[in-house]
Design an enzyme around this catalytic site. Structure first.
Site, PDB file in Angstrom:
ATOM      1  N   GLU A 226       0.833  -1.216   0.000  1.00 51.31           N
ATOM      2  CA  GLU A 226       0.000   0.000   0.000  1.00 51.31           C
ATOM      3  C   GLU A 226       0.860   1.256   0.000  1.00 51.31           C
ATOM      4  O   GLU A 226       0.532   2.252   0.658  1.00 51.31           O
ATOM      5  CB  GLU A 226      -0.927   0.011   1.217  1.00 51.31           C
ATOM      6  CG  GLU A 226      -2.300  -0.475   0.947  1.00 51.31           C
ATOM      7  CD  GLU A 226      -2.727  -0.189  -0.451  1.00 51.31           C
ATOM      8  OE1 GLU A 226      -2.684   0.986  -0.859  1.00 51.31           O
ATOM      9  OE2 GLU A 226      -3.068  -1.134  -1.155  1.00 51.31           O
ATOM     10  N   GLY A 227       1.992   1.198  -0.687  1.00 49.03           N
ATOM     11  CA  GLY A 227       2.936   2.314  -0.649  1.00 49.03           C
ATOM     12  C   GLY A 227       3.815   2.102   0.569  1.00 49.03           C
ATOM     13  O   GLY A 227       3.316   2.108   1.701  1.00 49.03           O
TER      14      GLY A 227
END
Ligand SMILES: Cc1cc2nc3c(=O)[nH]c(=O)nc-3n(C[C@H](O)[C@H](O)[C@H](O)COP(=O)(O)OP(=O)(O)OC[C@H]3O[C@@H](n4cnc5c(N)ncnc54)[C@H](O)[C@@H]3O)c2cc1C
Length: 603
Positions: free
Chosen positions: A443-444
């Site tokens: 998610e980053g």
């Protein structure tokens, strides 16, 4: 074997005593009738589901993992996962906070937040199957056409179908502008997608009748880079206009990753071979549409680590009370035993309190953020909606990165409490460490979150949103500034809040001259910001606890140990964890030179 007991009392403390969510709901017509009893009753049942249905599958799921049949491309999750999911759907849990227009129960996100914290404590790998569906639901709800909403939302709401997010490709993870998956428009308005996606969580399984993949791809004439990405809904089984499941679509699992943790979740390599999809949102605006899902997922990932921090803490606490080893430095404590329980040792207490302070601070922040989401979407006052949206956007990278980094610190500390036994599988502690590790990456990565915070959310708008949240902190400081009993919490908070303005301006100025300065400071900056936010919530919780203690005293009632415990944890937090901000500011200020002028060192 590890144990898990849903932290309902602490959730109720945050919701009803600190944030007073039902008072806030009264101003939101959609939630005006949601009362304390309803919330408590729902969460009690949610806690039972987590503790009794999915928690018992956590270790077995880790040991068994998922299996791929290479001829049929079907994936079988660990034993019991499918049945637990059927119970989840049957119990209506998937629909808890979904829109009633599509069959949802329309309850506040705050409840979903608490449900998911408990599910994550119980079994992160299992929870990712419904968790990703929720993100797909939100992206389609925000950007889908009427037809897509009609076809997909009722099934995602009920949980009969699950969802995924397909962004990553072998050569592109952080830099989605590099992605190559192609989408060819067809005369009937659909698209044919071809390409390879990797690392797709819950990408293939037999727990639901269909899987709705949200896929990023490029149109033939798309501009290069991130401005040429579109979003498509690509179901595992094609869906007729009447919603009936049809033929198998050309999207299938080509392989499963063997990985460090979350073994029960299928991390799939997905092959798109002329798969039929429909576009979600506008052409070349796919990233914006996907961001709805990514933001929901970022808050969700922070919540995964919150859950793991809590369950690791509970087990370490029980072990520390039971395990006897050596005598206390300050004299024998357990005279009837050949040694004292390890909880008498200062450093063991430090490890336990670290996890407790991070779990309870994280819970307050996470519930606060979902309350902001409820306000952003449903509050009648436009200004409240706007402010809430801005603050939740500011806090999202903090929830994602600070809570997951804290999860890493905490699960490791809790494993350490077990000594060598923590390293041995049967106690379950090493699984919490392994499962948590991915939360800092997907998610980053947390580095990307810190760049998002400092570069975009803070410097990108000249600190306007930070100032807005600074006012929230300022109000508490003004309210309690002269209260001697609060001084030990308010003084350090006020000092950091004051420093933060100078610190941010300084980094902004240096970054303007040399952008690498922002990259060099961002990770430290996010941790400082995380402590500023946690400092606020710990001061707020201490304020509530002090008031309750004073009220009991004035009525001649005994003090509830819950409140003294809360106060002690607040004291520990400000004495032992919060002060790392001084070092972090110093290392951030040390700049980029010692990193960038190191070509010989890194040759
Ligand atoms: C178990 C698992 C499940 C996953 N689930 C999904 C999923 O469901 N859907 C999906 O699409 N993807 C998923 N992913 C992919 C995940 O989101 C990516 O792995 C992640 O975004 C990082 O991308 P990457 O692995 O390509 O690393 P890279 O992008 O190659 O990054 C490598 C390193 O470089 C750093 N870096 C890169 N750019 C910068 C920069 N500008 N500044 C500073 N540092 C930088 C990164 O922080 C990282 O440390 C999953 C991954 C795993 C392992």
């Amino acid at each position: 074997m590890p144990q898990y007991s849903p932290p309902l009392r602490d959730m109720q403390f945050v919701m009803h005593e600190v944030l007073k969510v039902t008072d806030e709901f009264k101003a939101i017509p959609k939630h005006a009738d949601v009362d304390v009893d309803t919330i408590n009753a729902v969460l009690e049942e949610a806690g039972k589901f987590a503790a009794e249905v999915t928690f018992p599958l956590n270790i077995s799921g880790d040991e068994e993992g998922c299996k791929l049949d290479k001829t049929t491309h079907e994936v079988t999750p660990p034993k019991g996962f499918k049945e637990a999911y059927a119970q989840y759907v049957e119990g209506g849990w998937a629909a808890l906070s979904c829109d009633p227009e599509y069959g949802g129960q329309g309850l506040p996100f705050v409840l979903n937040q608490c449900l998911y914290e408990m599910l994550n404590s119980a079994n992160q790998a299992w929870t990712m199957y419904p968790g990703l569906s929720h993100g797909a639901y939100e992206a389609l709800h925000a950007h889908g056409t009427d037809e897509q909403k009609k076809l997909y939302l009722p099934k995602l709401t009920s949980g009969e179908w699950t969802g995924t997010m397909c962004l990553t490709e072998p050569h592109c993870g952080t830099d989605l502008g590099l992605l190559r998956t192609k989408a060819e428009p067809q005369p009937d308005g659909t698209y044919r997608l071809t390409g390879n996606k990797i690392f797709i969580s819950a990408g293939e399984h037999d727990m639901a009748a269909n899987i709705v993949h949200l896929v990023l791809a490029r149109l033939p004439d798309a501009p290069q880079g991130s401005k040429g990405i579109s979003l498509f809904a690509v179901p595992k089984f094609n869906v007729g206009k009447d919603g009936a499941i049809g033929s198998r679509n050309g999207i299938y699992c080509g392989g499963l990753e063997h990985k460090m943790g979350i073994h029960g979740n299928a991390t799939a390599q997905m092959v798109l071979d002329d798969a039929v999809g429909t576009m979600v949102g506008a052409p070349n605006k796919g990233l914006a549409a996907m961001f709805v899902m990514m933001n929901a997922a970022r808050l969700g990932v922070g919540n995964q680590s919150l859950g793991l921090t809590e369950v690791a803490y509970q087990n370490a606490l029980a072990y520390a009370k039971d395990r006897i080893q050596m005598r206390s430095l300050s004299g024998v404590k357990a005279k009837d035993k050949p040694a004292d329980p390890i909880i008498v040792h200062p450093d063991v207490r430090k490890m336990l309190l670290t996890a407790k302070a991070y779990a309870e601070g994280g819970r307050a922040l996470a519930i606060y953020c979902t309350l902001l989401l409820d306000k952003e979407l449903h509050h009648p006052d436009e200004k409240v909606r706007k402010d809430s949206g801005e603050i939740v956007a500011l806090l999202t990278p903090i929830v994602k990165a600070f809570l997951t980094d804290n999860g890493h610190i905490s699960t490791n500390a809790c494993m350490q409490v077990f000594g060598g036994h923590g390293f041995i599988k049967e106690w379950g502690m090493e699984q919490f460490v392994r499962d948590n590790r991915i939360n800092m990456i997907y998610e980053g990565t947390n580095t990307i979150q810190s760049l998002d915070l400092l570069g975009r959310k803070v410097l990108g708008n000249n600190g306007a949103t930070l100032k807005k949240f600074g006012k929230v902190i300022g109000a508490l400081i003004a309210e309690e500034g002269v209260n001697e009993k609060m001084a030990e919490f308010i003084n350090p908070l006020a000092y950091l809040a004051d420093q933060m303005t100078k610190f941010t301006t300084e980094l902004g100025f240096k970054g303007f001259q040399n952008p690498d300065e922002v990259g060099a400071a961002a990770v430290d900056y996010l941790r400082v910001a995380g402590h500023l936010v946690f400092g606020y919530f710990w001061a707020l919780m201490a304020q509530t606890a002090l008031r309750e203690i004073a009220a009991a005293e004035s009525q001649g009632k005994p003090t509830d140990k819950f409140y003294t415990g809360k106060l002690q944890t607040a004291r520990f937090y400000f004495a032992k964890l919060f002060p790392e901000t001084a070092t972090l500011m110093r290392t951030a200020r040390a700049g980029s030179k010692s990193l960038m002028e190191t070509d010989d060192a890194l040759a």
